[in-house]
Scaffold this motif. Structure first.
Motif, PDB file in Angstrom:
ATOM      1  N   ARG A  90       0.848  -1.207   0.000  1.00 22.55           N
ATOM      2  CA  ARG A  90       0.000   0.000   0.000  1.00 22.55           C
ATOM      3  C   ARG A  90       0.871   1.239   0.000  1.00 22.55           C
ATOM      4  N   TYR A  91       0.419   2.247  -0.713  1.00 23.67           N
ATOM      5  CA  TYR A  91       1.084   3.552  -0.614  1.00 23.67           C
ATOM      6  C   TYR A  91       0.138   4.629  -1.150  1.00 23.67           C
ATOM      7  N   GLU A  92       0.545   5.891  -0.945  1.00 22.33           N
ATOM      8  CA  GLU A  92      -0.306   6.983  -1.423  1.00 22.33           C
ATOM      9  C   GLU A  92       0.375   7.740  -2.544  1.00 22.33           C
ATOM     10  N   THR A  93      -0.421   8.126  -3.551  1.00 24.22           N
ATOM     11  CA  THR A  93       0.132   8.876  -4.669  1.00 24.22           C
ATOM     12  C   THR A  93      -0.995   9.631  -5.359  1.00 24.22           C
ATOM     13  N   GLN A  94      -0.716  10.093  -6.591  1.00 18.45           N
ATOM     14  CA  GLN A  94      -1.758  10.819  -7.314  1.00 18.45           C
ATOM     15  C   GLN A  94      -2.032  10.137  -8.643  1.00 18.45           C
ATOM     16  N   LEU A  95      -3.325  10.051  -8.956  1.00 19.73           N
ATOM     17  CA  LEU A  95      -3.748   9.483 -10.227  1.00 19.73           C
ATOM     18  C   LEU A  95      -3.922  10.656 -11.200  1.00 19.73           C
ATOM     19  N   LEU A  96      -3.276  10.557 -12.369  1.00 19.80           N
ATOM     20  CA  LEU A  96      -3.366  11.649 -13.345  1.00 19.80           C
ATOM     21  C   LEU A  96      -4.550  11.399 -14.257  1.00 19.80           C
ATOM     22  N   ARG A  97      -5.449  12.397 -14.303  1.00 20.99           N
ATOM     23  CA  ARG A  97      -6.645  12.217 -15.139  1.00 20.99           C
ATOM     24  C   ARG A  97      -6.595  13.195 -16.301  1.00 20.99           C
ATOM     25  N   ALA A 100      -8.394  16.827 -16.109  1.00 19.21           N
ATOM     26  CA  ALA A 100      -8.914  17.109 -14.764  1.00 19.21           C
ATOM     27  C   ALA A 100      -7.732  17.161 -13.786  1.00 19.21           C
ATOM     28  N   ASP A 101      -8.023  17.645 -12.578  1.00 18.52           N
ATOM     29  CA  ASP A 101      -6.956  17.736 -11.574  1.00 18.52           C
ATOM     30  C   ASP A 101      -6.503  16.336 -11.163  1.00 18.52           C
ATOM     31  N   PRO A 102      -5.216  16.185 -10.776  1.00 22.06           N
ATOM     32  CA  PRO A 102      -4.768  14.881 -10.264  1.00 22.06           C
ATOM     33  C   PRO A 102      -5.602  14.491  -9.043  1.00 22.06           C
ATOM     34  N   LEU A 103      -5.804  13.192  -8.896  1.00 22.69           N
ATOM     35  CA  LEU A 103      -6.668  12.703  -7.825  1.00 22.69           C
ATOM     36  C   LEU A 103      -5.811  11.996  -6.768  1.00 22.69           C
ATOM     37  N   PRO A 104      -5.787  12.513  -5.529  1.00 21.74           N
ATOM     38  CA  PRO A 104      -5.000  11.826  -4.496  1.00 21.74           C
ATOM     39  C   PRO A 104      -5.642  10.472  -4.171  1.00 21.74           C
ATOM     40  N   VAL A 105      -4.828   9.409  -4.231  1.00 19.39           N
ATOM     41  CA  VAL A 105      -5.383   8.069  -3.986  1.00 19.39           C
ATOM     42  C   VAL A 105      -4.486   7.258  -3.055  1.00 19.39           C
ATOM     43  N   HIS A 106      -5.125   6.326  -2.373  1.00 18.97           N
ATOM     44  CA  HIS A 106      -4.405   5.316  -1.607  1.00 18.97           C
ATOM     45  C   HIS A 106      -4.399   4.068  -2.492  1.00 18.97           C
ATOM     46  N   VAL A 107      -3.201   3.570  -2.839  1.00 17.23           N
ATOM     47  CA  VAL A 107      -3.097   2.444  -3.773  1.00 17.23           C
ATOM     48  C   VAL A 107      -2.876   1.151  -2.994  1.00 17.23           C
ATOM     49  N   VAL A 108      -3.653   0.129  -3.338  1.00 16.61           N
ATOM     50  CA  VAL A 108      -3.422  -1.189  -2.759  1.00 16.61           C
ATOM     51  C   VAL A 108      -3.106  -2.139  -3.917  1.00 16.61           C
ATOM     52  N   VAL A 109      -1.902  -2.686  -3.914  1.00 15.95           N
ATOM     53  CA  VAL A 109      -1.498  -3.620  -4.968  1.00 15.95           C
ATOM     54  C   VAL A 109      -1.542  -5.017  -4.360  1.00 15.95           C
ATOM     55  N   ALA A 110      -2.366  -5.898  -4.944  1.00 15.29           N
ATOM     56  CA  ALA A 110      -2.539  -7.224  -4.337  1.00 15.29           C
ATOM     57  C   ALA A 110      -2.364  -8.334  -5.362  1.00 15.29           C
ATOM     58  N   GLN A 111      -1.804  -9.459  -4.895  1.00 17.75           N
ATOM     59  CA  GLN A 111      -1.710 -10.638  -5.746  1.00 17.75           C
ATOM     60  C   GLN A 111      -3.107 -11.190  -5.995  1.00 17.75           C
ATOM     61  N   GLN A 124     -10.010   6.757  -3.095  1.00 17.28           N
ATOM     62  CA  GLN A 124      -9.848   8.203  -3.230  1.00 17.28           C
ATOM     63  C   GLN A 124      -9.728   8.824  -1.842  1.00 17.28           C
ATOM     64  N   LEU A 125      -8.621   9.534  -1.624  1.00 17.17           N
ATOM     65  CA  LEU A 125      -8.393  10.085  -0.282  1.00 17.17           C
ATOM     66  C   LEU A 125      -9.414  11.155   0.051  1.00 17.17           C
ATOM     67  N   GLU A 126      -9.703  12.038  -0.914  1.00 12.74           N
ATOM     68  CA  GLU A 126     -10.655  13.102  -0.619  1.00 12.74           C
ATOM     69  C   GLU A 126     -12.045  12.520  -0.376  1.00 12.74           C
ATOM     70  N   THR A 127     -12.358  11.418  -1.052  1.00  9.29           N
ATOM     71  CA  THR A 127     -13.677  10.821  -0.879  1.00  9.29           C
ATOM     72  C   THR A 127     -13.841  10.367   0.554  1.00  9.29           C
ATOM     73  N   GLN A 128     -12.755   9.782   1.087  1.00  4.61           N
ATOM     74  CA  GLN A 128     -12.828   9.296   2.452  1.00  4.61           C
ATOM     75  C   GLN A 128     -13.198  10.424   3.408  1.00  4.61           C
ATOM     76  N   SER A 129     -12.475  11.566   3.243  1.00  2.20           N
ATOM     77  CA  SER A 129     -12.758  12.644   4.191  1.00  2.20           C
ATOM     78  C   SER A 129     -14.118  13.270   3.876  1.00  2.20           C
ATOM     79  N   ARG A 130     -14.509  13.230   2.576  1.00  2.32           N
ATOM     80  CA  ARG A 130     -15.832  13.755   2.243  1.00  2.32           C
ATOM     81  C   ARG A 130     -16.932  12.906   2.866  1.00  2.32           C
ATOM     82  N   HIS A 131     -16.726  11.577   2.829  1.00  2.02           N
ATOM     83  CA  HIS A 131     -17.717  10.693   3.444  1.00  2.02           C
ATOM     84  C   HIS A 131     -17.875  11.005   4.918  1.00  2.02           C
ATOM     85  N   ASP A 132     -16.732  11.214   5.588  1.00  5.48           N
ATOM     86  CA  ASP A 132     -16.796  11.535   7.019  1.00  5.48           C
ATOM     87  C   ASP A 132     -17.600  12.812   7.229  1.00  5.48           C
ATOM     88  N   ARG A 133     -17.302  13.809   6.372  1.00  3.92           N
ATOM     89  CA  ARG A 133     -17.978  15.099   6.515  1.00  3.92           C
ATOM     90  C   ARG A 133     -19.474  14.944   6.242  1.00  3.92           C
TER      91      ARG A 133
END
Ligand SMILES: Nc1ncnc2c1ncn2[C@@H]1O[C@H](COP(=O)(O)OP(=O)(O)OP(=O)(O)O)[C@@H](O)[C@H]1O
Ligand SMILES: [Mg+2]
Length: 367
Positions: A90-97, A100-111, A124-133
């Motif tokens: 797992r790590y955090e980075t930005q998805l280039l769209r 549109a603006d880059p989207l901050p994401v938490h990436v999970v790479v799994a076998q 989506q990191l912002e989605t997480q905090s938006r959900h909380d809000r």
């Protein structure tokens, strides 16, 4: 391990079989991609298609890494997963769209069970905090509703008695000077009655549903506010006219948007005097959004943006509470009412404000 992705033993049908298994991933709100060990895409789910703005057919065979701010990190993580060095990473980075603006994401790479396939999940990191809000706003408004309804009823009943008694007393009074006092009681009782009526307004009747065009709503509000503020205020429109009509209560939506735009105009008092006050009404369509824990394919977003001094920081968490006001003559009910009406459309109003730019964001699901 991801059991959904068991592979076929017949290579010729492997892709078709796998495609069927992956179809279930379309139900998820999270963004999911399945790639080969060289990072080339085999599949993207509907949510990720929406974010990248391309169909899975177009994307198949392209390297997923090209959509990431740090492509090498992803390539390395996929390599590690496929060579069994890690089960998940797992790590955090930005998805280039594109566009549109880059989207901050938490990436999970799994076998997956198939060593040739690696599953990439993007949260989506912002989605997480938006959900909380959002959760906070929804539970806050439920608590408000109960409190307000009970309190309003408690006030309403004795108020009638109080007013009636003052009227009876007034009739018995010979001294006109004393009637001034009974008049104060009657006048204040009427004022409280009007306040209580406004508090109870959104809960009094069910919404009246008909086809609503959001731009008609905006135009109506715009002309009403411009009549009230004819000089020094510009109300700009930035409409996406492709937004379809939807079923809603037109009058309640006009009232909600009017409350937002009037608040903005009041906050712009200084700038109106200086002649550079601007309110912008911006509409857009949003795809694949989650509102109040439900997933919608399509929603409308209406932003009311002003260049005023902003909502004071200490007040920002409470503006939707009833009776919270920063104005001398305000009742603090405008935003409570607007929020209730929009929630009756399964929607939500959010606020983001810094000095010079305040945004009230209305979200209403369309389908
Ligand atoms: N665009 C804005 N810019 C700055 N402050 C704002 C803005 N919108 C709202 N506020 C703040 O939030 C408060 C609450 O707004 P709300 O509409 O609920 O009540 P009100 O405007 O004070 O009274 P009323 O019941 O007449 O609407 C306002 O008094 C103001 O201080
Ligand atoms: Mg107001």
């Amino acid at each position: 391990m991801v059991p959904l992705l068991s592979s076929s033993s017949r290579p010729a049908h492997a892709e078709a079989d796998a495609e069927c298994h992956w179809a279930a991933l379309d139900m998820l709100a999270t963004l999911v991609a399945v790639v080969r060990s060289d990072a080339r895409l085999l599949f993207v789910n509907a949510a990720l298609e929406g974010v990248l703005g391309h169909s899975r057919q177009t994307l198949r065979g392209q390297s997923l890494a090209t959509f990431f701010a740090e492509p090498y990190t992803l390539v390395q993580a996929i390599h590690n997963a496929s060579t069994n060095q890690f089960a998940t990473q797992r790590y955090e980075t930005q998805l280039l769209r594109p566009g549109a603006d880059p989207l901050p994401v938490h990436v999970v790479v799994a076998q997956s069970e198939n060593a040739e396939q690696v599953v990439i999940e993007l949260l989506q990191l912002e989605t997480q905090s938006r959900h909380d809000r959002e959760d906070r706003l929804v539970s806050q408004s439920l608590a408000n509703k109960e409190l307000v309804r009970n309190l309003a009823h408690e006030i309403k009943n004795p108020l009638g008695g109080l007013r009636g008694a003052a009227q009876l007393l007034e009739m018995e009074l010979d001294d006109a000077a004393l009637r001034e006092y009974t008049q104060v009681i009657i006048h204040e009782a009427d004022r409280l009655q009007a306040l209580v009526d406004r508090l109870l307004a959104p809960h009094r009747s069910a919404p009246e549903l008909a086809e609503v065009n959001i731009h008609e709503v905006c135009e109506r509000v715009r002309s009403l506010v411009l009549v009230e503020f004819p000089l020094g205020l510009k109300i700009e429109r930035d409409y996406d006219i492709s937004i379809p009509e939807f079923r809603g209560d037109r009058e309640r939506l006009i009232q909600s948007v009017l409350n937002l735009v009037q608040n903005a105009a009041h906050a712009l008092e200084q700038r109106i005097m200086a002649g550079d006050a601007v309110i912008r009404l911006r509409t857009r369509v949003l795809r694949q959004i989650t509102l109040g824990k439900r997933r919608y394919k399509l929603a409308l977003e209406l932003l009311v943006i002003d260049n005023g001094p902003g909502v004071p920081a200490a007040m920002q968490d409470q503006v939707f509470y009833p009776l919270v006001t920063g104005k001398a003559g305000g009742t603090g009910l405008g935003l409570t009412l607007a929020q209730s009406y929009v929630q009756q459309h399964q929607g939500l109003i959010e606020c983001e404000s810094v000095p010079g730019r305040t945004v009230f964001r209305v979200l209403i699901p369309l389908e």
